[in-house]
Enzyme design. Structure first.
Site, PDB file in Angstrom:
ATOM      1  N   HIS A  48       0.816  -1.076   0.154  1.00 16.27           N
ATOM      2  CA  HIS A  48      -0.128   0.014  -0.128  1.00 16.27           C
ATOM      3  C   HIS A  48       0.784   1.344  -0.017  1.00 16.27           C
ATOM      4  CE1 HIS A  48      -4.139   1.819   0.481  1.00 16.27           C
ATOM      5  NE2 HIS A  48      -3.530   2.713   1.355  1.00 16.27           N
ATOM      6  N   HIS A  94     -10.080   2.890  -1.439  1.00 20.34           N
ATOM      7  CA  HIS A  94     -10.370   2.397   0.172  1.00 20.34           C
ATOM      8  C   HIS A  94     -11.390   0.985   0.159  1.00 20.34           C
ATOM      9  CE1 HIS A  94     -10.159   4.160   4.438  1.00 20.34           C
ATOM     10  NE2 HIS A  94      -9.037   4.219   3.805  1.00 20.34           N
TER      11      HIS A  94
END
Length: 737
Positions: A48, A94
């Site tokens: 990430h 998200h």
């Protein structure tokens, strides 16, 4: 400070670090890491944060143009829009948090992307979103859960964005079985700033104070960046504690406090605390400046008792910023944030050591060199293999399936979840707050806001046809850039730049990495050909559950400028009696089409031909003809072809049409050839419009008006069409409540 961690293999597993990573960490530190340091490396080297699997493929994106002020590498990208103003924008994912906890996952996604924008000094003025869900149509547990996820995500987006006073003016929502185990929630925010008043995430000036501002730190979101760097299994719902909890009212205060602060000269640099919280913000600020930093973690405002240095460094509590200030301005900054009822504390200072030194009640609890953490993250050249399925689907065509009448196909497609109006979604969003919205959700194609400060309008559109990306990842990546840009151009705006959100499956699967690499090549090719540079973006990998990856989904958001906010082109029919043109060449191209998915129940075939010269010619035609006030409306013909484009234009306007287009096969009204648009022109302007066509193919196909929609051999009453278009979605999504 150095100590052998107990059960190191378990620690490495919990932190998603390999034995090679651990050896590298020991080499960097010259010793064994402690738990805090291991947590720092785990977060910063996570997929990430580090982009370790994708970095090699992101090199070579076109990132510059005369109007680009800031490209990739900062919190958001920035373009000059004229008149002394700049548009600041970015899109991020998200996905994992929204699948685990849909309301908070989506809400904090919106909050996070808004912070990325206003930390650059811009006031957020528009939000978009790109949402992908699984099958919502059936009566089984999977569809029921997907409907639950739709309701939760939409409520979360609306709940946060509405409270912030930022209009959500459009987006894209699509459905496919490939998202049954992994939904995608991509959030986009655009802000406005003066072009010479942009703020950056840097920590310059030895001895300058490092300040924490915003909400207090808790344990929510602990390990969120690492969680978002792994695949899902049946046990993933136990990860709810890794999902952040947002408070939009606190973020609204933080926004106003930051904008007030930006009017002073106190700020050296500022960074949002997003993924990996205080760890990523501090290391990124110091890393960009080549400096070191001391931080006293016991001075960080806390809202839970007995928090540890590990908790403070890795918490992803929301609504927080890290600030590098000019020495001597500390109290003035504290006064501003306390006025807005927010915490502000001096927690450290910039040093010349190049190291991050962390203290806890006077004791040093971690010391890590800054540069290696960000610059020596593993860059993986993962194996790539062309997926075997591509050879199986390449030769499939609609002729391999039982023929269906155009009337039957049209009736089915006008009820498709991809086609129908999503008012159930967009009416939960405040689209008119700030009173600048010209074109909003439900008005087709791009969304548009005015910029009162310079008289211009900004058009924006988020797009990706995932079926195209499945059958041809490179062509599909290019097609996403093309369609997003075309939607902007059809509003009369010149497309200037894109931000992307690249959503893919498990990078440890060579076929997924091949899809990713090919999609990046397509995006590079299209952005270069169309002069729409990439000024920022996001990569989301491991969108996989129980070994099943999502389709390649490179979401693209394009932003363009219309020099006259009073001359924005609409996408729905305007007046009965006007003439309709189909511009662009139509062929029997059904690869990856909506027709093939809904009528033939497959995703296969060969991607429609891409021609950048024709695409740019279409953009130029619409933009220039609109400047001369020759056009009444323009809409691109994409998913579902000309027939569905006309259906949407009719349904949203309440006006029918009588049209007939030339076809080589009667089903070509649903074909999806690229670089086409339907354009409405007043009869008295037809000659002038036709004189501007140049080498573009064009056919006059009919007129606007009537109680029915007629497209070749298809006929449907406007009453039936509008019922299909406006009421289907609500019936499906609310069937459980």
């Amino acid at each position: 400070m150095s100590q052998q961690l107990p059960d190191i293999e378990k620690q490495l597993s919990n932190h998603k670090l390999s034995k090679d990573d651990y050896a590298h960490i020991k080499q960097i530190l010259g010793r064994e890491p402690n738990l805090v340091e291991l947590g720092i490396f785990s977060a910063m080297w996570s997929e990430h944060c580090s982009y370790k699997s994708s970095k090699a493929h992101l090199k070579g994106f076109p990132v510059s143009a005369p109007w680009v002020i800031q490209g990739p590498g900062e919190n958001a990208g920035v373009i000059d829009i004229g008149g002394g103003y700049a548009a600041v924008f970015k899109m991020e994912s998200h996905n994992h948090p929204s699948f685990i906890e849909p309301y908070q996952g989506a809400a904090t996604g919106v909050g996070g992307i808004m912070r990325d924008v206003f930390t650059m000094g811009a006031r957020p003025i528009a939000n978009l979103n790109a949402l992908r869900f699984g099958n919502v149509l059936n009566d089984d547990k999977i569809s029921a859960h997907q409907r639950y996820l739709v309701r939760g995500v939409v409520a979360g987006i609306g709940g946060y964005g509405n409270c912030m006073g930022v209009p959500t003016i459009g987006g894209e929502t699509s459905f496919d079985e490939c998202y049954n185990g992994n939904i995608l929630v991509n959030a986009f925010t655009l802000g406005l700033a003066k072009s010479d008043e942009i703020f950056y995430g840097r920590a310059d000036g030895i001895g300058n104070p490092v300040m924490y501002v915003g909400a207090k730190t808790g344990r929510d979101g602990l390990g969120g960046a690492v969680m978002s760097s792994d695949s899902f299994t049946e046990e993933s719902k136990s990860l709810r504690p890794t999902v952040q909890v947002g408070d939009p009212f606190t973020e609204k205060l933080l926004l106003e406090a930051c904008l007030e602060l930006f009017k002073t000269d106190y700020v050296v640099g500022i960074q949002d605390m997003g993924a990996a919280g205080l760890t990523s913000s501090s290391f990124e600020m110091a890393g960009r400046s080549g400096s070191g930093m001391i931080m006293h973690l016991d001075k960080v405002p806390a809202r839970e008792e007995n928090m540890t240095p590990y908790d403070f460094m890795l918490s992803e509590s929301q609504e927080r910023m890290l600030l590098c200030a000019k020495k001597g301005s500390e109290q003035a900054i504290i006064d501003i944030f306390e006025k807005w009822d927010l915490d502000a504390a001096v927690i450290g200072e910039v040093t010349s050591t190049g190291n991050m030194e962390l203290f806890w009640h006077g004791d040093k609890v971690a010391e890590v060199p800054v540069n290696p953490v960000s610059e020596e993250a593993p860059e993986l050249n993962r194996p790539m293999t062309r997926p075997a399925y591509l050879d199986k689907i390449a030769h499939v065509s609609i002729n391999d399936f039982e023929k269906v009448s155009n009337q039957e196909a049209f009736e089915k497609l006008t009820k498709s979840m991809e086609v129908v109006d999503k008012a159930w979604i967009y009416t939960q969003y405040d689209s008119m707050v700030q009173t600048n919205t010209i074109k909003k959700g439900g008005m087709l194609d791009a969304s548009v806001i005015r910029v009162k400060e310079n008289g211009k309008a900004l058009a924006m559109s988020a797009d990706c046809n995932v079926r195209y990306c499945y059958i041809d990842p490179m062509g599909g990546g290019a097609a996403a850039v093309i369609e997003s840009g075309r939607n902007v151009a059809m509003s009369g705006a010149r497309p200037l730049a894109i931000t992307d959100c690249l959503n893919f499956g498990n990078p440890e699967n060579p076929e997924v990495m091949w899809q990713f690499g090919q999609s990046c090549l397509g995006i590079k090719e299209a952005c270069a050909a169309l002069t729409t540079p990439v000024i920022g973006g996001n990569v989301s990998l491991y969108n996989e559950t129980n070994g099943v990856s999502v389709f390649p989904t490179p979401s693209i958001a394009t932003v363009g400028v219309n020099d006259d906010q009073n001359n924005v082109l609409m996408s729905s029919f305007q007046n009965a009696g006007n003439v309709l043109y189909l511009v662009g060449e139509s062929r029997s191209e059904f690869g990856g089409s909506l027709y093939m998915k809904e009528i033939c129940h497959t995703v296969a075939g060969v991607l429609p031909e891409i021609n950048y010269k024709n695409e740019l010619a279409l953009w130029d035609l619409v933009i220039e003809a609109n400047k001369q006030n020759l056009l009444e409306c323009a809409k691109d013909a994409s998913s579902g072809g000309v027939a569905i484009a006309l259906a949407k234009m009719a349904a949203t306007s309440g006006l029918g049409c009588d049209t007939n287009m030339s076809v080589s096969d009667e089903r070509d009204i649903f074909a999806e050839s690229m670089s086409r648009a339907i354009i409405e022109v007043k009869p008295e302007n037809c000659a002038a419009f036709e004189a501007m066509l140049g080498e573009l193919k064009c056919e006059q196909i009919g007129t606007v008006g009537g109680e029915n929609i007629q497209i070749n051999d298809v006929n449907m009453s406007m009453i039936q069409l509008q019922d299909n278009y406006f009421n289907t979605f609500k019936r499906v999504i609310e069937r459980d409540i």
